[in-house]
Design an enzyme around this catalytic site. Structure first.
Site, PDB file in Angstrom:
ATOM      1  N   PRO A   1      32.493   2.939   2.947  1.00 29.42           N
ATOM      2  CG  PRO A   1      32.741   0.868   1.900  1.00 29.42           C
ATOM      3  CD  PRO A   1      31.720   1.786   2.486  1.00 29.42           C
ATOM      4  CG  ASP A   2      38.780   4.971   2.304  1.00 26.84           C
ATOM      5  OD1 ASP A   2      38.846   3.726   2.273  1.00 26.84           O
ATOM      6  OD2 ASP A   2      39.635   5.674   2.884  1.00 26.84           O
ATOM      7  CG  PHE A   3      37.534   4.351  -3.698  1.00 23.54           C
ATOM      8  CD1 PHE A   3      36.751   3.485  -4.448  1.00 23.54           C
ATOM      9  CD2 PHE A   3      37.045   5.620  -3.428  1.00 23.54           C
ATOM     10  CE1 PHE A   3      35.512   3.884  -4.934  1.00 23.54           C
ATOM     11  CE2 PHE A   3      35.814   6.032  -3.911  1.00 23.54           C
ATOM     12  CZ  PHE A   3      35.046   5.162  -4.669  1.00 23.54           C
ATOM     13  NE  ARG A   4      43.423   4.879  -5.141  1.00 22.99           N
ATOM     14  CZ  ARG A   4      42.357   5.478  -5.664  1.00 22.99           C
ATOM     15  NH1 ARG A   4      41.558   6.201  -4.912  1.00 22.99           N
ATOM     16  NH2 ARG A   4      42.093   5.350  -6.957  1.00 22.99           N
TER      17      ARG A   4
ATOM     18  CG  ASN B   1      33.151  11.817  -1.883  1.00 25.46           C
ATOM     19  OD1 ASN B   1      34.168  11.268  -2.303  1.00 25.46           O
ATOM     20  ND2 ASN B   1      33.072  12.356  -0.697  1.00 25.46           N
TER      21      ASN B   1
ATOM     22  CG  ASP C   1      28.759  10.202  -0.669  1.00 27.48           C
ATOM     23  OD1 ASP C   1      28.504  11.406  -0.868  1.00 27.48           O
ATOM     24  OD2 ASP C   1      29.748   9.825  -0.011  1.00 27.48           O
TER      25      ASP C   1
ATOM     26  CG  HIS D   1      35.708  11.415  -9.923  1.00 27.37           C
ATOM     27  ND1 HIS D   1      36.513  10.877  -8.953  1.00 27.37           N
ATOM     28  CD2 HIS D   1      36.539  12.102 -10.745  1.00 27.37           C
ATOM     29  CE1 HIS D   1      37.780  11.233  -9.175  1.00 27.37           C
ATOM     30  NE2 HIS D   1      37.816  11.986 -10.245  1.00 27.37           N
TER      31      HIS D   1
ATOM     32  CB  THR E   1      40.773  13.249  -1.467  1.00 24.33           C
ATOM     33  OG1 THR E   1      41.297  12.687  -2.679  1.00 24.33           O
ATOM     34  CG2 THR E   1      41.325  14.653  -1.262  1.00 24.33           C
TER      35      THR E   1
ATOM     36  CD  GLU F   1      46.941   8.328   3.324  1.00 28.31           C
ATOM     37  OE1 GLU F   1      47.944   7.607   3.475  1.00 28.31           O
ATOM     38  OE2 GLU F   1      46.084   8.110   2.443  1.00 28.31           O
TER      39      GLU F   1
HETATM   40  P1  OAD Z   1      40.689   7.204  -1.358  1.00 25.46           P
HETATM   41  O1  OAD Z   1      40.142   5.964  -0.741  1.00 25.46           O
HETATM   42  O2  OAD Z   1      41.718   7.056  -2.407  1.00 25.46           O
HETATM   43  O3  OAD Z   1      41.308   8.153  -0.232  1.00 25.46           O
HETATM   44  C1  OAD Z   1      40.614   8.455   0.948  1.00 25.46           C
HETATM   45  C2  OAD Z   1      41.539   9.279   1.835  1.00 25.46           C
HETATM   46  O4  OAD Z   1      40.817   9.672   2.979  1.00 25.46           O
HETATM   47  C3  OAD Z   1      42.763   8.514   2.326  1.00 25.46           C
HETATM   48  O5  OAD Z   1      43.882   9.379   2.322  1.00 25.46           O
HETATM   49  C4  OAD Z   1      42.383   8.117   3.763  1.00 25.46           C
HETATM   50  O6  OAD Z   1      43.491   8.026   4.621  1.00 25.46           O
HETATM   51  C5  OAD Z   1      41.507   9.278   4.154  1.00 25.46           C
HETATM   52  N1  OAD Z   1      40.464   8.962   5.140  1.00 25.46           N
HETATM   53  C6  OAD Z   1      39.616   7.901   5.180  1.00 25.46           C
HETATM   54  N2  OAD Z   1      38.739   8.009   6.182  1.00 25.46           N
HETATM   55  C7  OAD Z   1      39.043   9.185   6.821  1.00 25.46           C
HETATM   56  C8  OAD Z   1      38.504   9.877   7.928  1.00 25.46           C
HETATM   57  N3  OAD Z   1      37.441   9.424   8.611  1.00 25.46           N
HETATM   58  N4  OAD Z   1      39.070  11.045   8.290  1.00 25.46           N
HETATM   59  C9  OAD Z   1      40.132  11.549   7.605  1.00 25.46           C
HETATM   60  N5  OAD Z   1      40.676  10.949   6.545  1.00 25.46           N
HETATM   61  C10 OAD Z   1      40.143   9.781   6.149  1.00 25.46           C
HETATM   62  O7  OAD Z   1      39.413   8.036  -1.893  1.00 25.46           O
HETATM   63  P2  OAD Z   1      39.409   9.240  -2.941  1.00 25.46           P
HETATM   64  O8  OAD Z   1      40.616  10.097  -2.796  1.00 25.46           O
HETATM   65  O9  OAD Z   1      38.073   9.869  -2.858  1.00 25.46           O
HETATM   66  O10 OAD Z   1      36.925   7.213  -8.534  1.00 25.46           O
HETATM   67  O11 OAD Z   1      39.511   8.438  -4.309  1.00 25.46           O
HETATM   68  C11 OAD Z   1      39.524   9.130  -5.516  1.00 25.46           C
HETATM   69  C12 OAD Z   1      38.801   8.352  -6.601  1.00 25.46           C
HETATM   70  O12 OAD Z   1      39.349   7.032  -6.703  1.00 25.46           O
HETATM   71  C13 OAD Z   1      37.344   8.122  -6.335  1.00 25.46           C
HETATM   72  O13 OAD Z   1      36.537   9.223  -6.746  1.00 25.46           O
HETATM   73  C14 OAD Z   1      37.028   6.883  -7.148  1.00 25.46           C
HETATM   74  C15 OAD Z   1      38.286   6.086  -6.914  1.00 25.46           C
HETATM   75  O14 OAD Z   1      38.673   5.268  -7.965  1.00 25.46           O
HETATM   76  C16 OAD Z   1      35.732   7.123  -9.149  1.00 25.46           C
HETATM   77  O15 OAD Z   1      34.699   6.920  -8.551  1.00 25.46           O
HETATM   78  C17 OAD Z   1      35.767   7.366 -10.594  1.00 25.46           C
END
Ligand code: OAD
Length: 272
Positions: free
Chosen positions: A38-41, A112, A114, A131, A205, A231
């Site tokens: 999973p992503d974060f946001r 990332n 991972d 990070h 991101t 987005e």
């Molecule tokens: P986010 O979860 O903030 O953002 C992920 C982005 O990827 C969002 O804009 C989603 O719309 C997009 N996304 C998700 N799945 C996708 C897919 N299959 N194809 C295209 N786009 C997709 O994650 P990060 O930007 O990596 O910090 O978050 C930044 C940091 O915040 C992370 O490194 C983490 C967190 O707190 C630490 O680990 C210190």
């Protein structure tokens, strides 16, 4: 304006005709979601939307050193999930490897933890782990290094590892950057590279965490910046040579690879 049009064909033409070969790639959790991480946001599926399940008082507590000191369990639940070796790289990771194989990659900046870029075969010296990563770990009290084999065992068992130095017993933390902590030195040592790039690719991101979020703006005007993301983020699209490929990362890299005539090679790399 350097690109004929703000589309993928014009980017491919720019790359092929100008011989562009100093690409900077900037990535985040969105390049790994199709691997099952999973992503974060993201609103429903992101880790921060599933706080109750993780036992966190607020989203950023996951990476808050004070919270971690009191309750390292949620972080270690995530660590167990993410620990290198459980997931397969996506085609978006393989695309970065392909850029490297073709001698086009100047550097990858990733947020990332991972390690899937390494798993895709990208050499460590091409990667800036902005990070941090699970590659090493230290005690949060006495700062002693903790052995990797013990770390792996603890994480796999779901235990919280404690320092093995006499009279310490502090909690061990992988060298992942928590909120308020300084990014690794290699981030700052390489921060001049976006200004030397002839192409920038930002993938997966939300560009919401600084100072990483400031990297795309360091690319010079007239250097195409391609955003491959679900987005629009970080003001990308505001310059005449910005190209937005909105949608999935895997679909986006396939589109770009196809325009470049590299799709077959990319698929072969991914299937290996
Ligand atoms: P986010 O979860 O903030 O953002 C992920 C982005 O990827 C969002 O804009 C989603 O719309 C997009 N996304 C998700 N799945 C996708 C897919 N299959 N194809 C295209 N786009 C997709 O994650 P990060 O930007 O990596 O910090 O978050 C930044 C940091 O915040 C992370 O490194 C983490 C967190 O707190 C630490 O680990 C210190």
């Amino acid at each position: 304006q350097v690109l004929e049009r703000r589309d993928v064909q014009s980017v491919a033409k720019y790359i092929n005709e100008r011989g562009a070969r100093r690409f900077i790639v900037m990535t985040g959790a969105g390049i790994s979601t199709s691997a099952g991480i999973p992503d974060f946001r993201s609103p429903d599926t992101g880790l921060y939307a599933n706080l109750a399940h993780l036992g966190l008082p607020h989203p950023e507590a996951m990476f808050d050193i004070n919270f971690f000191r009191e309750n390292p369990q949620p972080f270690y639940a995530l660590a167990r999930e993410l620990y290198p070796g459980r997931y397969r790289p996506t085609i978006a990771h393989c695309f970065i490897k392909l850029l490297y194989d073709k001698g086009r990659l100047l550097k990858l900046f990733t947020q990332n933890i991972d390690c899937l870029e390494r798993e895709a075969g990208l050499p460590g010296e091409m990667i800036i782990d902005a990070h941090g990563s699970f590659a090493s770990q230290h005690c949060i009290d006495c700062q002693s290094f903790y052995p990797p084999d013990l770390m792996r065992k603890a994480v796999e068992k779901g235990d919280v590892p404690h320092c093995h130095m006499p009279n310490c017993n502090g909690i061990v933390k992988p060298d992942i950057v928590f909120f308020g902590e300084r990014l690794p030195e290699e981030f700052f040592l390489n921060r001049h590279l976006p200004a030397a790039a002839d192409l920038c690719i930002v993938m997966g991101t939300s560009l919401s965490v600084w100072p990483f979020a400031g990297l795309p703006a360091l690319c010079k005007d007239g250097v195409p910046r391609v955003l491959i993301n679900q987005e629009r983020v970080g003001g990308l699209g505001s310059r005449p040579d910005d190209v937005l490929l909105l949608g999935g990362c895997d679909a986006g890299v396939r589109q770009l690879a196809q325009a470049l005539g590299w799709l077959e090679e990319l698929e072969a790399l991914w299937e290996q």
